[in-house]
Design a protein around this motif. Structure first.
Motif, short mmCIF file in Angstrom:
data_model
loop_
_atom_site.label_atom_id
_atom_site.label_comp_id
_atom_site.label_asym_id
_atom_site.label_seq_id
_atom_site.Cartn_x
_atom_site.Cartn_y
_atom_site.Cartn_z
N ILE A 7 2.24 2.57 0.24
CA ILE A 7 1.97 2.63 1.68
C ILE A 7 3.30 2.49 2.42
O ILE A 7 4.11 1.62 2.11
N TYR A 33 -6.55 4.94 5.70
CA TYR A 33 -5.70 6.10 5.46
C TYR A 33 -6.36 7.00 4.43
O TYR A 33 -7.20 6.56 3.64
N ARG A 37 -2.08 6.81 -1.21
CA ARG A 37 -1.08 5.74 -1.25
C ARG A 37 -1.77 4.42 -1.58
O ARG A 37 -2.96 4.27 -1.35
N ARG A 39 -0.94 -0.11 -2.46
CA ARG A 39 -0.01 -1.22 -2.59
C ARG A 39 0.28 -1.47 -4.06
O ARG A 39 -0.60 -1.43 -4.90
N ASN A 61 -8.49 2.83 1.64
CA ASN A 61 -8.25 4.25 1.41
C ASN A 61 -9.58 4.99 1.43
O ASN A 61 -10.58 4.50 0.92
#
Length: 279
Positions: A7, A33, A37, A39, A61
């Motif tokens: 991210i 999002y 992506r 973490r 996500n």
């Protein structure tokens, strides 16, 4: 070697989320999002860790291909027309916010905003005018049922029926404005202000609520000489909108006596403290 697709948020975007979390402690704040992506728990990300200090902040996500299932947008989305857009990031954001609000209801905020006051006691359905001709959707609240949910469905249907791949605002502010003109008892945007009866329980706020400073007046955020005027103009504002498309390349030195610096110190203090030399 596989490289993790982490991210990647700017300091200003993290400030937007922190300010929403601070002023709305009883609400869950979701960063949503759609790209792949994530973490990496083994990599320290100081700014992101600072943000997640707030227990009401969550990162999610969305897989759009499954998220559209059983919605009014499923068939249209899977035609791929959206991906013909000349402004794919913008038009995808327009699409996802409307779909999220249709599914769950709630309040949507752009990542180029700073929340100045609580939104928790505000009406179930609202947006704000940007100008006498445009109602913007950078701040948009829709209820999960009743007239709000019906209006969210009208937003989605307009999106697919009138989608434009070549006009930047056509599927965003212009869409919200078009649908509200059909929904309300007037085509005059200014007559919609504080008139939910006209707009079937939808509230339209005046410009000073969210868009007191327009994209042609960005100096008010970054010019020390305009600080007093800025504070006077925004004293009744609920949210500041920074028009990222136009402001993202304007640097702000931390500690400068400008309106944006002052707002960040007050409304996203943990982000501000970790920002470094520039914000």
């Amino acid at each position: 070697m596989y490289e993790p697709n982490l991210i990647n948020l700017t300091t200003r975007q993290i400030c937007a989320i922190e300010s929403a979390a601070i002023h709305n402690p009883k609400s869950n704040i979701f960063l949503v999002y759609s790209n792949r992506r994530y973490r990496n728990k083994y990599v320290r990300e100081p700014l992101l860790d600072t943000l997640l200090f707030y227990k009401n902040v969550y990162i999610r996500n969305v897989n759009l291909w499954s998220f559209v299932n059983d919605t009014p947008m499923e068939k249209w989305f899977k035609t791929g027309k959206l991906f013909e857009s000349h402004f794919i990031t913008i038009h995808l954001s327009d699409f996802l916010r409307l779909l999220l609000l249709w599914r769950y209801g709630g309040t949507y905020l752009d990542l180029d905003t700073i929340t100045l006051k609580s939104l928790e006691s505000m009406p179930h359905n609202y947006a704000g005018i940007q100008s006498k001709d445009i109602i913007n959707q950078a701040v948009l609240k829709i209820s999960s049922n009743g007239d709000g949910h019906k209006l969210a469905e009208q937003f989605l249907l307009d999106y697919q029926q009138k989608f434009s791949a070549i006009y930047w605002a056509h599927n965003g502010p212009s869409l919200i404005t078009r649908v509200l003109k059909r929904t309300c008892c007037t085509d005059d945007i200014l007559k919609m202000i504080n008139n939910p009866k006209c707009c079937k329980d939808f509230n339209v706020y005046p410009r000073n609520a969210f868009y007191e400073i327009n994209f042609e007046e960005l100096d008010f955020f970054f010019d020390e000489a305009l600080l007093d005027q800025m504070l006077n103009r925004t004293q009744n504002s609920i949210v500041l909108h920074l028009w990222n498309k136009f402001s993202q390349h304007r640097k702000m030195k931390v500690g400068s006596n400008v309106a944006y610096d002052l707002a960040a110190q007050i409304h996203c203090p943990r982000t501000y403290a970790k920002a470094g030399e520039y914000f």
